[in-house]
Structure formats: C-alpha cells, structure tokens
Scaffold this active site. Structure first.
Site, PDB file in Angstrom:
ATOM      1  N   GLU A   1       7.986   2.951  -5.751  1.00  0.00           N
ATOM      2  CA  GLU A   1       8.063   2.405  -4.390  1.00  0.00           C
ATOM      3  C   GLU A   1       8.139   3.551  -3.385  1.00  0.00           C
ATOM      4  OE1 GLU A   1       7.511   0.168  -2.375  1.00  0.00           O
ATOM      5  OE2 GLU A   1       9.215  -1.140  -1.977  1.00  0.00           O
ATOM      6  N   ASP A   2       7.554   3.350  -2.231  1.00  0.00           N
ATOM      7  CA  ASP A   2       7.594   4.387  -1.201  1.00  0.00           C
ATOM      8  C   ASP A   2       9.002   4.540  -0.607  1.00  0.00           C
ATOM      9  OD1 ASP A   2       7.318   1.851  -0.150  1.00  0.00           O
ATOM     10  OD2 ASP A   2       5.839   2.376   1.353  1.00  0.00           O
TER      11      ASP A   2
ATOM     12  N   LEU B   1      10.390   5.720   9.185  1.00  0.00           N
ATOM     13  CA  LEU B   1       9.577   6.849   8.755  1.00  0.00           C
ATOM     14  C   LEU B   1       8.118   6.467   8.559  1.00  0.00           C
ATOM     15  CD1 LEU B   1      11.972   8.392   6.066  1.00  0.00           C
ATOM     16  CD2 LEU B   1      12.056   8.555   8.548  1.00  0.00           C
TER      17      LEU B   1
ATOM     18  N   ASP C   1      14.571  -0.089   1.682  1.00  0.00           N
ATOM     19  CA  ASP C   1      15.276  -0.324   2.934  1.00  0.00           C
ATOM     20  C   ASP C   1      16.349  -1.392   2.689  1.00  0.00           C
ATOM     21  OD1 ASP C   1      15.966  -0.416   5.583  1.00  0.00           O
ATOM     22  OD2 ASP C   1      14.157  -1.419   6.278  1.00  0.00           O
TER      23      ASP C   1
ATOM     24  N   LYS D   1      16.641   4.634   1.709  1.00  0.00           N
ATOM     25  CA  LYS D   1      17.233   4.542   3.048  1.00  0.00           C
ATOM     26  C   LYS D   1      18.374   3.539   3.010  1.00  0.00           C
ATOM     27  CE  LYS D   1      14.795   2.603   6.456  1.00  0.00           C
ATOM     28  NZ  LYS D   1      13.758   2.497   7.522  1.00  0.00           N
TER      29      LYS D   1
ATOM     30  N   ASP E   1       3.653   3.432   6.698  1.00  0.00           N
ATOM     31  CA  ASP E   1       2.955   3.088   7.939  1.00  0.00           C
ATOM     32  C   ASP E   1       3.879   2.522   8.998  1.00  0.00           C
ATOM     33  OD1 ASP E   1       3.401   0.562   6.540  1.00  0.00           O
ATOM     34  OD2 ASP E   1       2.157  -0.309   8.104  1.00  0.00           O
TER      35      ASP E   1
ATOM     36  N   LYS F   1       0.805  -1.200   0.000  1.00  0.00           N
ATOM     37  CA  LYS F   1       0.000   0.000   0.000  1.00  0.00           C
ATOM     38  C   LYS F   1       0.847   1.264   0.000  1.00  0.00           C
ATOM     39  CE  LYS F   1      -3.066  -2.351   3.194  1.00  0.00           C
ATOM     40  NZ  LYS F   1      -3.608  -2.325   4.560  1.00  0.00           N
ATOM     41  N   GLY F   2       2.100   1.136   0.429  1.00  0.00           N
ATOM     42  CA  GLY F   2       2.926   2.295   0.729  1.00  0.00           C
ATOM     43  C   GLY F   2       3.039   3.373  -0.340  1.00  0.00           C
TER      44      GLY F   2
END
Ligand code: IMP
Ligand code: MG
Length: 174
Positions: A98-99, A152, A102, A130, A158, A41-42
């Site tokens: 993509e949000d 974040l 990582d 990140k 989220d 969902k990001g």
C-alpha cells in the site's frame, strides 16, 4: 489551481529505504514463494521498485483496485473493490503493498477480503504510515516512513489524480 508543494522525502531517500525493506522481506521469507498484491493506483511505483530489489525466483505480482477517496482529500469511509485479484493465493504468503495508511479503513477491509482466499500469511507493507487520522487499528509489518499528519503527493500518491509521477514525496501546502 496549482497547489504549493514542499519536498518531504527525496527520491534518493525513498530508493534507499525501499532497498532496505526489500532485504527485510527477503530475509523473512527465505526461499518461500511470495505474492505481492499492490493497491492501485497509489502503490504502482512503490511495488514496481520494491519487487526489483527482491532476489528470489518465485515472485508473483497482482493488483487490486479500491476506491475510497474519490476527488477529495478525506476518506468517505467506504471501500469499494473495482478490480479484484486474478491469481490464486490459497496457501501462499501474501504481501499487501500500500502507498499510504491513513484511517486504516482500506487495509482493514482488504486484509479481511484477502483472508477469504485462505492465504498462508498476509503481511502489510506500506510506504508511508500516517498516524493522525487512524480509525481502525492496523499494524503494518513493513513501513517505509512514519509521519504524523499532512497530505502527501508524489511517488504514486495523488491529489485529485495529479502529481502521481513525481519522483519525490511532497507535502501539499494549502
Ligand atoms: P485509508 O483507508 O484512510 O487508510 O486510506 C488509504 C488511502 O487513502 C491510500 O491508499 C491513499 O490512496 C489515500 N490517502 C490517504 N492519505 C493520503 C495522502 O496523504 N496523500 C494521497 N493519498 C492519500
Ligand atoms: Mg491507495
């Protein structure tokens, strides 16, 4: 329990940067059609804003839904597709939206998965890159903001399904 949040990137700065990314993408692809694939969902807010600033006729939008984190803030290292793409991408230019990157595991998996459909190109567009916990090398083609570390939330991101609606990006202070 309510976490303490600290604003890291304001709504104004996010909007400004997304417009710049949209212009870059527009310039790179000229008149060629583009398929934007958002990771649910990001990336839902980021993708929604990004595509609105791209002035082109042939824009197609689709989503994939992957799961890797569950209700924790650490990657399980396992990626499962729970919703696949629905429009054909063979021979198309794909922008995977993509949000946040990582470990890189999700995008590495998704890129390989989408490549099976034989698109013409696959580019990665991430709102946040990140670096600290990177496990797989991923070099995004378009990056909104680079940060070293921190968890974040906001603007789609989220923490245990909360805070996605926040208009700014905040760091969770534990
Ligand atoms: P990766 O596979 O480790 O690169 O994880 C990518 C996914 O983990 C992102 O799409 C997010 O859903 C989630 N994630 C990673 N870092 C954060 C964060 O700081 N806040 C919220 N979600 C995150
Ligand atoms: Mg995500």
């Amino acid at each position: 329990m309510q976490e303490e949040l600290r604003i890291l990137i304001t709504a104004e700065d996010i909007a400004k940067r997304i417009k710049e990314l949209a212009k870059e993408i527009e310039k790179d692809f000229g008149d060629e059609p583009l398929v934007f694939i958002g990771t649910l969902k990001g990336a839902f807010i980021f993708l929604a804003d990004l595509v609105r600033y791209i002035q082109k006729e042939d824009i197609f939008i689709d989503f994939v839904r992957v799961k890797s984190y569950g209700y924790s803030d650490k990657s399980s290292g396992e990626v499962i597709i729970t919703k696949d793409i629905e429009i054909p991408i063979e021979g198309k230019n794909v922008i995977l939206v993509e949000d946040i990157i990582d470990t890189g595991i999700t995008l590495d998996f998704l890129k390989k998965h989408l490549a099976l459909h034989k698109p013409k190109t696959i580019k990665i567009c991430a709102l946040i890159d990140k670096k600290e916990r990177r496990k797989v090398e991923i070099n995004p083609d378009y990056v909104g903001f680079r940060i070293e570390k921190g968890f974040l939330v906001g603007f789609g991101l989220d923490y245990a399904e909360r805070y996605r609606h926040l208009p700014q990006i905040c760091e969770v202070i534990k």
